[in-house]
Design a protein around this motif. Structure first.
Motif, short mmCIF file in Angstrom:
data_model
loop_
_atom_site.label_atom_id
_atom_site.label_comp_id
_atom_site.label_asym_id
_atom_site.label_seq_id
_atom_site.Cartn_x
_atom_site.Cartn_y
_atom_site.Cartn_z
N SER A 179 0.88 -1.11 0.20
CA SER A 179 -0.07 0.06 0.01
C SER A 179 0.91 1.39 -0.08
N GLY A 180 2.34 1.24 0.07
CA GLY A 180 2.94 2.04 0.16
C GLY A 180 3.31 2.78 1.33
N GLN A 181 2.66 2.16 2.13
CA GLN A 181 3.00 2.79 3.66
C GLN A 181 4.74 2.86 4.08
N VAL A 182 5.08 1.50 3.52
CA VAL A 182 6.63 1.74 3.72
C VAL A 182 7.10 1.51 2.36
N SER A 183 8.30 1.99 1.96
CA SER A 183 8.80 1.82 0.50
C SER A 183 9.73 0.42 0.53
N TRP A 184 9.78 0.01 -0.76
CA TRP A 184 10.81 -1.13 -0.98
C TRP A 184 12.10 -0.77 -0.55
N GLU A 185 12.49 0.39 -0.62
CA GLU A 185 13.94 0.77 -0.11
C GLU A 185 14.00 0.29 1.52
N ASP A 186 12.98 0.61 2.05
CA ASP A 186 12.99 0.16 3.54
C ASP A 186 12.99 -1.49 3.47
N ILE A 211 14.14 -1.60 -7.66
CA ILE A 211 13.37 -1.74 -8.89
C ILE A 211 12.97 -3.29 -9.15
N ALA A 212 13.89 -4.16 -8.87
CA ALA A 212 13.55 -5.26 -9.28
C ALA A 212 12.54 -5.95 -8.02
N LEU A 213 12.72 -5.65 -7.04
CA LEU A 213 11.82 -6.51 -6.07
C LEU A 213 10.32 -6.23 -6.34
N PRO A 214 9.94 -4.88 -6.26
CA PRO A 214 8.50 -4.57 -6.67
C PRO A 214 8.09 -5.38 -7.97
N ALA A 215 9.02 -5.44 -8.95
CA ALA A 215 8.63 -5.55 -10.23
C ALA A 215 8.27 -7.37 -10.08
N PHE A 222 7.57 -8.87 -7.06
CA PHE A 222 6.25 -9.17 -6.27
C PHE A 222 5.13 -8.97 -6.97
N ASP A 223 5.20 -7.79 -8.15
CA ASP A 223 3.88 -7.60 -8.87
C ASP A 223 3.45 -8.69 -9.93
N ARG A 224 4.73 -9.22 -10.38
CA ARG A 224 4.20 -10.13 -11.19
C ARG A 224 4.03 -11.42 -10.78
N PHE A 225 4.48 -11.74 -9.49
CA PHE A 225 4.11 -13.05 -8.76
C PHE A 225 3.83 -12.74 -7.34
N PRO A 226 2.61 -12.29 -7.00
CA PRO A 226 2.10 -11.81 -5.75
C PRO A 226 2.14 -12.76 -4.68
N ARG A 227 2.11 -13.89 -5.15
CA ARG A 227 2.12 -15.08 -3.98
C ARG A 227 3.22 -15.78 -3.87
N LEU A 228 4.46 -15.36 -4.50
CA LEU A 228 5.73 -15.85 -4.59
C LEU A 228 5.91 -16.51 -3.07
N ALA A 229 6.28 -17.52 -3.02
CA ALA A 229 6.61 -18.18 -1.43
C ALA A 229 7.81 -19.24 -1.82
N LEU A 230 8.27 -19.59 -0.38
CA LEU A 230 9.37 -20.67 -0.53
C LEU A 230 8.77 -21.81 -0.92
N ALA A 231 9.81 -23.00 -1.54
CA ALA A 231 9.05 -24.03 -1.93
C ALA A 231 9.25 -25.10 -0.88
N THR A 232 10.41 -24.67 0.16
CA THR A 232 10.62 -25.77 1.26
C THR A 232 10.66 -24.88 2.49
N PRO A 233 10.41 -25.64 3.41
CA PRO A 233 10.62 -24.87 5.00
C PRO A 233 11.82 -24.14 4.89
N ALA A 234 11.72 -22.98 5.52
CA ALA A 234 13.18 -22.09 5.65
C ALA A 234 14.03 -22.84 6.43
N GLU A 235 13.77 -23.79 7.24
CA GLU A 235 14.83 -24.20 8.03
C GLU A 235 15.49 -25.46 7.35
N GLU A 236 15.13 -25.82 6.09
CA GLU A 236 15.65 -26.93 5.36
C GLU A 236 16.64 -26.28 4.34
N LEU A 237 16.55 -24.85 4.03
CA LEU A 237 17.41 -24.38 2.98
C LEU A 237 18.99 -24.55 3.39
N VAL A 238 19.77 -24.92 2.65
CA VAL A 238 21.17 -25.03 2.94
C VAL A 238 22.09 -24.08 2.76
#
Ligand code: HEM
Length: 413
Positions: free
Chosen positions: A274-281, A371-375, A377-393
Protein backbone atom coordinates in the motif's frame (compact mmCIF):
# COMPACT_ATOMS: atom_id res chain seq x y z
CA UNK A 1 -9.68 -47.70 24.66
CA UNK A 2 -8.25 -44.17 24.68
CA UNK A 3 -8.76 -42.57 28.13
CA UNK A 4 -9.23 -39.13 26.61
CA UNK A 5 -11.99 -38.04 24.31
CA UNK A 6 -11.89 -35.08 21.95
CA UNK A 7 -9.52 -32.48 23.30
CA UNK A 8 -10.48 -31.05 26.67
CA UNK A 9 -12.63 -34.03 27.71
CA UNK A 10 -12.23 -37.50 29.18
CA UNK A 11 -14.19 -40.60 28.20
CA UNK A 12 -16.94 -42.29 30.23
CA UNK A 13 -14.64 -45.32 30.54
CA UNK A 14 -11.91 -43.15 32.05
CA UNK A 15 -14.40 -41.58 34.50
CA UNK A 16 -15.48 -45.06 35.63
CA UNK A 17 -11.85 -45.99 36.25
CA UNK A 18 -11.21 -43.09 38.61
CA UNK A 19 -11.10 -44.19 42.28
CA UNK A 20 -14.17 -42.24 43.44
CA UNK A 21 -16.51 -44.01 40.99
CA UNK A 22 -14.68 -47.33 41.19
CA UNK A 23 -15.40 -47.39 44.91
CA UNK A 24 -19.11 -47.43 43.99
CA UNK A 25 -18.66 -50.81 42.21
CA UNK A 26 -20.02 -49.59 38.88
CA UNK A 27 -21.87 -51.99 36.61
CA UNK A 28 -22.55 -50.96 33.03
CA UNK A 29 -26.07 -52.03 32.09
CA UNK A 30 -26.45 -50.51 28.65
CA UNK A 31 -24.34 -48.63 26.10
CA UNK A 32 -21.21 -50.66 26.96
CA UNK A 33 -20.00 -50.12 23.39
CA UNK A 34 -20.23 -46.34 23.80
CA UNK A 35 -18.03 -45.80 26.81
CA UNK A 36 -15.65 -43.82 24.60
CA UNK A 37 -18.12 -40.93 24.67
CA UNK A 38 -16.60 -37.69 25.90
CA UNK A 39 -17.54 -36.41 29.35
CA UNK A 40 -17.60 -32.64 29.27
CA UNK A 41 -18.75 -32.08 32.83
CA UNK A 42 -20.33 -33.88 35.81
CA UNK A 43 -23.71 -32.99 37.20
CA UNK A 44 -25.38 -34.45 40.29
CA UNK A 45 -29.11 -34.06 40.82
CA UNK A 46 -32.47 -35.65 41.43
CA UNK A 47 -35.02 -33.39 39.78
CA UNK A 48 -37.41 -35.20 37.44
CA UNK A 49 -37.04 -32.37 34.88
CA UNK A 50 -33.27 -32.79 34.97
CA UNK A 51 -32.94 -32.93 31.17
CA UNK A 52 -33.96 -29.28 30.87
CA UNK A 53 -31.04 -28.26 33.10
CA UNK A 54 -28.38 -29.98 31.03
CA UNK A 55 -26.54 -28.96 27.91
CA UNK A 56 -25.19 -32.28 26.66
CA UNK A 57 -21.96 -34.16 27.30
CA UNK A 58 -22.57 -34.41 31.07
CA UNK A 59 -22.11 -37.46 33.21
CA UNK A 60 -25.24 -37.36 35.35
CA UNK A 61 -25.02 -38.74 38.88
CA UNK A 62 -28.29 -39.51 40.63
CA UNK A 63 -29.68 -41.59 43.48
CA UNK A 64 -32.71 -42.14 41.29
CA UNK A 65 -35.16 -40.41 43.68
CA UNK A 66 -36.72 -38.74 40.67
CA UNK A 67 -37.49 -42.18 39.32
CA UNK A 68 -39.06 -43.48 42.49
CA UNK A 69 -42.76 -43.86 42.50
CA UNK A 70 -42.97 -42.80 38.86
CA UNK A 71 -44.96 -44.82 36.37
CA UNK A 72 -43.02 -46.68 33.63
CA UNK A 73 -44.15 -44.05 31.07
CA UNK A 74 -42.65 -41.28 33.23
CA UNK A 75 -39.46 -43.27 33.77
CA UNK A 76 -39.17 -43.78 30.02
CA UNK A 77 -39.75 -40.07 29.40
CA UNK A 78 -37.08 -39.21 31.99
CA UNK A 79 -34.43 -41.36 30.27
CA UNK A 80 -35.54 -40.31 26.79
CA UNK A 81 -35.15 -36.64 27.79
CA UNK A 82 -31.59 -37.27 28.93
CA UNK A 83 -30.69 -39.29 25.83
CA UNK A 84 -32.08 -36.56 23.60
CA UNK A 85 -29.98 -34.00 25.51
CA UNK A 86 -27.07 -36.19 24.45
CA UNK A 87 -25.64 -36.61 27.92
CA UNK A 88 -22.50 -38.76 28.13
CA UNK A 89 -23.80 -41.28 30.67
CA UNK A 90 -26.39 -41.80 33.39
CA UNK A 91 -24.94 -43.14 36.66
CA UNK A 92 -27.50 -44.24 39.28
CA UNK A 93 -26.55 -45.09 42.83
CA UNK A 94 -28.61 -47.98 44.18
CA UNK A 95 -29.66 -47.91 47.81
CA UNK A 96 -32.33 -49.07 50.22
CA UNK A 97 -34.95 -46.90 48.48
CA UNK A 98 -33.94 -48.02 45.00
CA UNK A 99 -32.47 -51.53 45.22
CA UNK A 100 -32.71 -52.16 41.45
CA UNK A 101 -33.29 -50.07 38.35
CA UNK A 102 -36.80 -50.29 36.87
CA UNK A 103 -36.98 -52.23 33.61
CA UNK A 104 -38.45 -49.21 31.79
CA UNK A 105 -35.30 -47.22 32.61
CA UNK A 106 -32.92 -49.94 31.44
CA UNK A 107 -34.91 -50.68 28.25
CA UNK A 108 -35.15 -47.03 27.24
CA UNK A 109 -31.45 -46.38 27.90
CA UNK A 110 -30.64 -49.50 25.86
CA UNK A 111 -32.80 -48.43 22.94
CA UNK A 112 -30.99 -45.05 22.79
CA UNK A 113 -27.54 -46.59 23.28
CA UNK A 114 -27.13 -44.38 26.36
CA UNK A 115 -24.47 -45.67 28.76
CA UNK A 116 -26.40 -46.53 31.93
CA UNK A 117 -24.32 -47.43 34.97
CA UNK A 118 -25.54 -48.59 38.36
CA UNK A 119 -23.43 -48.19 41.48
CA UNK A 120 -23.81 -51.01 43.97
CA UNK A 121 -22.22 -49.07 46.78
CA UNK A 122 -22.84 -45.57 48.05
CA UNK A 123 -20.22 -42.98 47.09
CA UNK A 124 -19.98 -39.29 48.05
CA UNK A 125 -21.04 -37.53 44.83
CA UNK A 126 -18.94 -34.52 45.74
CA UNK A 127 -15.79 -36.71 45.62
CA UNK A 128 -16.77 -38.05 42.18
CA UNK A 129 -17.46 -34.56 40.88
CA UNK A 130 -14.24 -33.18 42.26
CA UNK A 131 -12.15 -36.01 40.88
CA UNK A 132 -13.58 -35.91 37.36
CA UNK A 133 -13.46 -32.11 37.24
CA UNK A 134 -9.82 -32.13 38.33
CA UNK A 135 -9.08 -34.58 35.53
CA UNK A 136 -10.91 -32.34 33.05
CA UNK A 137 -9.10 -29.21 34.22
CA UNK A 138 -5.74 -30.99 33.97
CA UNK A 139 -6.62 -32.10 30.48
CA UNK A 140 -7.52 -28.50 29.55
CA UNK A 141 -4.30 -27.27 31.04
CA UNK A 142 -2.28 -29.77 28.98
CA UNK A 143 -4.08 -28.59 25.87
CA UNK A 144 -3.42 -24.94 26.62
CA UNK A 145 0.22 -25.78 27.06
CA UNK A 146 0.14 -27.48 23.63
CA UNK A 147 -1.42 -24.34 22.10
CA UNK A 148 1.30 -22.31 23.77
CA UNK A 149 3.93 -24.65 22.35
CA UNK A 150 2.55 -24.29 18.81
CA UNK A 151 2.58 -20.54 19.19
CA UNK A 152 6.19 -20.68 20.37
CA UNK A 153 7.20 -22.83 17.40
CA UNK A 154 5.40 -20.54 14.94
CA UNK A 155 7.24 -17.58 16.46
CA UNK A 156 10.52 -19.45 16.13
CA UNK A 157 9.81 -20.20 12.47
CA UNK A 158 9.14 -16.52 11.80
CA UNK A 159 12.23 -15.41 13.69
CA UNK A 160 14.26 -17.93 11.70
CA UNK A 161 13.22 -16.26 8.45
CA UNK A 162 10.17 -18.43 7.68
CA UNK A 163 7.00 -16.89 6.39
CA UNK A 164 3.30 -17.58 6.00
CA UNK A 165 3.68 -21.02 4.29
CA UNK A 166 5.89 -22.36 7.08
CA UNK A 167 3.51 -21.15 9.78
CA UNK A 168 0.56 -22.71 7.97
CA UNK A 169 2.37 -26.01 7.53
CA UNK A 170 3.18 -26.13 11.23
CA UNK A 171 -0.39 -25.30 12.12
CA UNK A 172 -1.78 -27.94 9.74
CA UNK A 173 0.40 -30.56 11.44
CA UNK A 174 -0.83 -29.48 14.85
CA UNK A 175 -4.50 -29.48 13.84
CA UNK A 176 -4.11 -32.71 11.85
CA UNK A 177 -6.19 -31.05 9.14
CA UNK A 178 -5.69 -28.81 6.11
CA UNK A 179 -5.38 -25.08 6.73
CA UNK A 180 -6.26 -22.26 4.36
CA UNK A 181 -5.50 -18.57 4.22
CA UNK A 182 -7.76 -16.27 2.24
CA UNK A 183 -7.24 -12.61 1.45
CA UNK A 184 -9.84 -10.04 2.53
CA UNK A 185 -11.41 -10.40 -0.93
CA UNK A 186 -11.94 -14.15 -0.39
CA UNK A 187 -9.16 -15.18 -2.75
CA UNK A 188 -7.21 -18.23 -1.56
CA UNK A 189 -3.65 -17.12 -0.79
CA UNK A 190 -2.11 -20.26 0.69
CA UNK A 191 -3.09 -23.81 1.63
CA UNK A 192 -1.21 -26.39 3.65
CA UNK A 193 -2.00 -30.01 4.50
CA UNK A 194 -0.85 -31.95 7.56
CA UNK A 195 2.03 -34.37 7.25
CA UNK A 196 1.03 -38.03 7.02
CA UNK A 197 -2.02 -39.64 5.50
CA UNK A 198 -5.55 -38.36 5.22
CA UNK A 199 -7.58 -36.55 2.62
CA UNK A 200 -6.36 -33.10 3.70
CA UNK A 201 -2.74 -34.17 3.50
CA UNK A 202 -3.03 -35.54 -0.02
CA UNK A 203 -4.40 -32.48 -1.73
CA UNK A 204 -5.64 -29.54 0.33
CA UNK A 205 -6.70 -27.70 -2.81
CA UNK A 206 -9.11 -30.42 -3.82
CA UNK A 207 -10.54 -30.33 -0.30
CA UNK A 208 -10.93 -26.56 -0.56
CA UNK A 209 -12.70 -26.69 -3.90
CA UNK A 210 -15.02 -29.41 -2.69
CA UNK A 211 -15.91 -28.06 0.73
CA UNK A 212 -15.57 -24.31 0.99
CA UNK A 213 -19.04 -23.57 -0.36
CA UNK A 214 -20.86 -25.91 2.01
CA UNK A 215 -19.18 -24.53 5.16
CA UNK A 216 -18.13 -27.82 6.74
CA UNK A 217 -19.60 -28.22 10.23
CA UNK A 218 -16.98 -27.89 12.94
CA UNK A 219 -14.59 -25.75 10.88
CA UNK A 220 -12.47 -23.22 12.71
CA UNK A 221 -12.52 -19.82 11.01
CA UNK A 222 -10.45 -16.98 12.43
CA UNK A 223 -10.15 -13.45 11.11
CA UNK A 224 -6.72 -11.95 10.85
CA UNK A 225 -7.02 -8.32 11.84
CA UNK A 226 -5.66 -5.45 9.85
CA UNK A 227 -4.07 -2.40 11.32
CA UNK A 228 -7.16 -0.28 11.95
CA UNK A 229 -10.00 -1.38 14.22
CA UNK A 230 -13.49 -1.98 12.84
CA UNK A 231 -15.24 -4.66 10.83
CA UNK A 232 -13.77 -3.57 7.50
CA UNK A 233 -10.28 -4.07 8.79
CA UNK A 234 -10.04 -7.84 8.34
CA UNK A 235 -6.83 -8.50 6.44
CA UNK A 236 -7.24 -12.19 5.87
CA UNK A 237 -9.06 -15.27 7.08
CA UNK A 238 -7.59 -18.49 8.45
CA UNK A 239 -9.74 -21.61 8.04
CA UNK A 240 -9.13 -25.12 9.34
CA UNK A 241 -11.40 -27.75 7.80
CA UNK A 242 -12.00 -30.87 9.93
CA UNK A 243 -11.67 -33.40 7.12
CA UNK A 244 -9.14 -35.72 8.77
CA UNK A 245 -9.89 -35.26 12.49
CA UNK A 246 -12.46 -33.40 14.58
CA UNK A 247 -11.51 -29.96 15.83
CA UNK A 248 -11.85 -28.80 19.42
CA UNK A 249 -11.95 -25.45 21.23
CA UNK A 250 -8.21 -25.79 21.64
CA UNK A 251 -7.75 -25.44 17.89
CA UNK A 252 -9.70 -22.22 17.94
CA UNK A 253 -7.45 -20.85 20.69
CA UNK A 254 -4.34 -21.92 18.78
CA UNK A 255 -5.75 -20.50 15.50
CA UNK A 256 -6.41 -17.14 17.15
CA UNK A 257 -2.87 -17.02 18.44
CA UNK A 258 -1.44 -18.05 15.04
CA UNK A 259 -3.62 -15.36 13.44
CA UNK A 260 -1.95 -12.77 15.65
CA UNK A 261 1.44 -13.83 14.32
CA UNK A 262 0.27 -13.99 10.72
CA UNK A 263 -1.18 -10.50 11.11
CA UNK A 264 2.30 -9.16 11.80
CA UNK A 265 3.73 -10.88 8.72
CA UNK A 266 0.85 -9.96 6.43
CA UNK A 267 0.84 -6.46 7.82
CA UNK A 268 4.42 -5.95 6.65
CA UNK A 269 3.63 -7.12 3.13
CA UNK A 270 0.43 -5.07 3.06
CA UNK A 271 2.26 -1.99 4.26
CA UNK A 272 4.76 -2.36 1.45
CA UNK A 273 2.05 -2.98 -1.14
CA UNK A 274 0.00 0.00 0.00
CA UNK A 275 3.06 2.27 -0.04
CA UNK A 276 3.04 2.87 3.74
CA UNK A 277 6.63 1.73 3.76
CA UNK A 278 8.92 1.78 0.74
CA UNK A 279 10.70 -1.04 -1.04
CA UNK A 280 13.89 0.69 -0.03
CA UNK A 281 12.84 0.03 3.59
CA UNK A 282 12.49 -3.64 2.67
CA UNK A 283 15.92 -3.71 1.07
CA UNK A 284 17.54 -1.92 4.01
CA UNK A 285 15.90 -4.23 6.56
CA UNK A 286 17.03 -7.23 4.49
CA UNK A 287 20.58 -5.90 4.39
CA UNK A 288 20.46 -5.32 8.14
CA UNK A 289 19.09 -8.71 9.07
CA UNK A 290 20.61 -10.85 6.31
CA UNK A 291 23.29 -8.82 4.49
CA UNK A 292 25.13 -10.77 1.77
CA UNK A 293 28.59 -10.25 3.23
CA UNK A 294 29.23 -12.12 6.46
CA UNK A 295 32.87 -11.36 7.18
CA UNK A 296 35.62 -9.27 5.59
CA UNK A 297 39.08 -10.81 6.07
CA UNK A 298 42.57 -9.60 5.16
CA UNK A 299 42.51 -6.44 7.19
CA UNK A 300 45.42 -5.55 9.49
CA UNK A 301 45.78 -3.07 12.28
CA UNK A 302 48.04 -0.23 11.15
CA UNK A 303 48.48 0.85 14.74
CA UNK A 304 47.50 -0.45 18.18
CA UNK A 305 43.69 -0.33 18.29
CA UNK A 306 41.85 0.04 21.57
CA UNK A 307 38.37 -1.41 21.02
CA UNK A 308 37.24 -0.66 24.56
CA UNK A 309 37.28 -4.36 25.30
CA UNK A 310 40.96 -4.87 24.64
CA UNK A 311 43.82 -3.73 22.42
CA UNK A 312 44.47 -5.18 18.94
CA UNK A 313 48.22 -4.77 18.50
CA UNK A 314 49.63 -3.17 15.35
CA UNK A 315 50.08 -5.68 12.51
CA UNK A 316 47.48 -8.16 13.83
CA UNK A 317 45.04 -9.57 11.26
CA UNK A 318 41.44 -8.50 11.76
CA UNK A 319 38.29 -10.25 10.62
CA UNK A 320 35.44 -7.78 10.30
CA UNK A 321 32.14 -9.55 11.07
CA UNK A 322 29.95 -6.97 9.41
CA UNK A 323 26.80 -9.15 9.30
CA UNK A 324 26.89 -9.48 13.09
CA UNK A 325 26.60 -5.70 13.45
CA UNK A 326 23.12 -5.85 11.93
CA UNK A 327 21.93 -8.22 14.67
CA UNK A 328 23.47 -6.38 17.60
CA UNK A 329 20.76 -6.32 20.33
CA UNK A 330 22.40 -3.28 21.93
CA UNK A 331 21.72 -1.32 18.77
CA UNK A 332 18.58 -2.99 17.34
CA UNK A 333 16.89 -4.26 20.50
CA UNK A 334 16.12 -7.72 21.84
CA UNK A 335 14.17 -8.64 18.67
CA UNK A 336 17.16 -7.89 16.43
CA UNK A 337 16.77 -11.30 14.78
CA UNK A 338 13.25 -10.47 13.60
CA UNK A 339 12.63 -9.04 10.13
CA UNK A 340 10.61 -5.85 10.60
CA UNK A 341 10.32 -3.32 7.79
CA UNK A 342 9.17 -0.65 10.22
CA UNK A 343 12.23 -0.97 12.44
CA UNK A 344 13.63 2.48 13.23
CA UNK A 345 17.22 1.21 12.94
CA UNK A 346 16.78 -0.55 9.57
CA UNK A 347 19.39 1.65 7.82
CA UNK A 348 21.82 1.23 10.66
CA UNK A 349 23.96 -1.62 9.34
CA UNK A 350 27.39 -2.31 7.87
CA UNK A 351 26.28 -4.38 4.86
CA UNK A 352 28.17 -2.03 2.50
CA UNK A 353 31.19 -1.81 4.75
CA UNK A 354 32.49 1.33 6.40
CA UNK A 355 35.17 3.95 5.97
CA UNK A 356 37.55 4.50 3.08
CA UNK A 357 36.66 1.23 1.34
CA UNK A 358 32.94 1.59 1.78
CA UNK A 359 31.17 -0.06 -1.19
CA UNK A 360 31.38 2.09 -4.28
CA UNK A 361 28.36 0.43 -5.82
CA UNK A 362 26.05 1.10 -2.85
CA UNK A 363 23.73 3.55 -4.62
CA UNK A 364 23.50 1.35 -7.68
CA UNK A 365 22.89 -1.81 -5.66
CA UNK A 366 20.06 -0.11 -3.75
CA UNK A 367 18.55 1.23 -6.97
CA UNK A 368 18.65 -2.18 -8.67
CA UNK A 369 17.03 -3.93 -5.72
CA UNK A 370 14.29 -1.33 -5.29
CA UNK A 371 13.39 -1.74 -8.97
CA UNK A 372 13.70 -5.54 -9.15
CA UNK A 373 11.79 -6.49 -5.98
CA UNK A 374 8.52 -4.63 -6.67
CA UNK A 375 8.61 -5.91 -10.26
CA UNK A 376 9.02 -9.48 -8.99
CA UNK A 377 6.20 -9.20 -6.43
CA UNK A 378 3.92 -7.46 -8.92
CA UNK A 379 4.42 -10.28 -11.37
CA UNK A 380 4.18 -13.06 -8.73
CA UNK A 381 2.19 -11.66 -5.79
CA UNK A 382 2.06 -15.06 -4.05
CA UNK A 383 5.72 -15.92 -4.46
CA UNK A 384 6.68 -18.25 -1.62
CA UNK A 385 9.42 -20.61 -0.55
CA UNK A 386 8.97 -24.12 -1.93
CA UNK A 387 10.62 -25.74 1.10
CA UNK A 388 10.47 -24.87 4.79
CA UNK A 389 12.96 -22.11 5.62
CA UNK A 390 14.78 -24.34 8.10
CA UNK A 391 15.59 -26.82 5.30
CA UNK A 392 17.53 -24.30 3.19
CA UNK A 393 21.24 -25.17 3.03
CA UNK A 394 23.60 -22.23 3.71
CA UNK A 395 26.55 -21.50 1.41
CA UNK A 396 29.75 -23.16 2.54
CA UNK A 397 31.47 -19.86 3.01
CA UNK A 398 32.46 -17.63 5.86
CA UNK A 399 32.60 -14.64 3.55
CA UNK A 400 29.08 -14.68 2.16
CA UNK A 401 25.71 -15.41 3.61
CA UNK A 402 22.97 -16.91 1.44
CA UNK A 403 21.85 -20.37 0.46
CA UNK A 404 23.09 -23.01 -1.96
CA UNK A 405 19.67 -22.99 -3.60
CA UNK A 406 16.49 -21.05 -2.99
CA UNK A 407 13.61 -23.01 -4.49
CA UNK A 408 10.45 -20.94 -4.74
CA UNK A 409 6.91 -21.44 -5.95
CA UNK A 410 5.82 -18.64 -8.23
CA UNK A 411 2.14 -19.53 -7.91
CA UNK A 412 1.76 -21.55 -4.72
CA UNK A 413 -1.44 -23.44 -4.06
C1 HEM B 1 23.73 -5.47 -2.28
C2 HEM B 1 24.81 -5.38 -3.03
C3 HEM B 1 26.19 -5.06 -2.51
C4 HEM B 1 26.70 -5.23 -1.27
C5 HEM B 1 26.02 -5.77 -0.01
C6 HEM B 1 28.07 -4.78 -1.31
C7 HEM B 1 28.93 -4.81 -0.25
C8 HEM B 1 30.26 -4.40 -0.30
C9 HEM B 1 31.19 -4.49 0.78
C10 HEM B 1 30.87 -5.08 2.16
C11 HEM B 1 32.38 -3.99 0.37
C12 HEM B 1 33.63 -3.95 1.18
C13 HEM B 1 33.73 -2.74 2.00
C14 HEM B 1 35.03 -2.73 2.77
O1 HEM B 1 36.00 -3.36 2.31
O2 HEM B 1 35.06 -2.13 3.80
C15 HEM B 1 32.19 -3.57 -0.98
C16 HEM B 1 33.17 -2.99 -1.72
C17 HEM B 1 32.99 -2.66 -3.02
N1 HEM B 1 31.87 -2.74 -3.78
FE1 HEM B 1 30.10 -3.49 -3.17
N2 HEM B 1 28.35 -4.36 -2.59
C18 HEM B 1 27.23 -4.51 -3.35
C19 HEM B 1 27.07 -4.18 -4.66
C20 HEM B 1 28.05 -3.57 -5.43
C21 HEM B 1 27.88 -3.16 -6.79
C22 HEM B 1 26.58 -3.34 -7.60
C23 HEM B 1 29.07 -2.64 -7.19
C24 HEM B 1 29.45 -2.09 -8.52
C25 HEM B 1 28.63 -1.62 -9.40
C26 HEM B 1 29.96 -2.69 -6.09
C27 HEM B 1 31.24 -2.23 -6.08
C28 HEM B 1 32.13 -2.29 -5.03
C29 HEM B 1 33.50 -1.84 -5.09
C30 HEM B 1 34.22 -1.28 -6.31
C31 HEM B 1 34.07 -2.05 -3.84
C32 HEM B 1 35.48 -1.78 -3.40
C33 HEM B 1 35.60 -0.44 -2.75
C34 HEM B 1 36.99 -0.20 -2.23
O3 HEM B 1 37.72 -1.17 -1.94
O4 HEM B 1 37.34 0.98 -2.11
N3 HEM B 1 29.32 -3.26 -5.02
N4 HEM B 1 30.90 -3.83 -1.38
Amino acid sequence: MEPYGPQGTITVARALELPALRRGLPEVLTGADRLDRPVRWVHAGEAPNMAALLKGGELLLTTGHGLLGGRPAEQRAFVRGLAERDIAALVVELGPRLPALPAAVVDTAGSYGLPLVQLHREVPFVAVTEEIHTELVNEHYTLLRQAEEVHRRCTEVLLGGGGVPEVLRLFADFAGNPVFLQGADGRLLYAAGPRGGGAGAADPLQVWDGLRSCGLVGSVVTDIPGRDPGPGAVRARLTVLPVDAPLAPLHRIAAERAAGLLAVVLLQLAMVRSGQVSWEDVVQETLRSQGPTANIPLRYALEDLDTGEGVIPRGEPILLCIAAAGRDPDRHGEDADRFDVTRATRRDHLAFGFGAHHCLGRAMALLEATIALPALFDRFPRLALATPAEELVPLESFLSTGFQALPVLLEPA
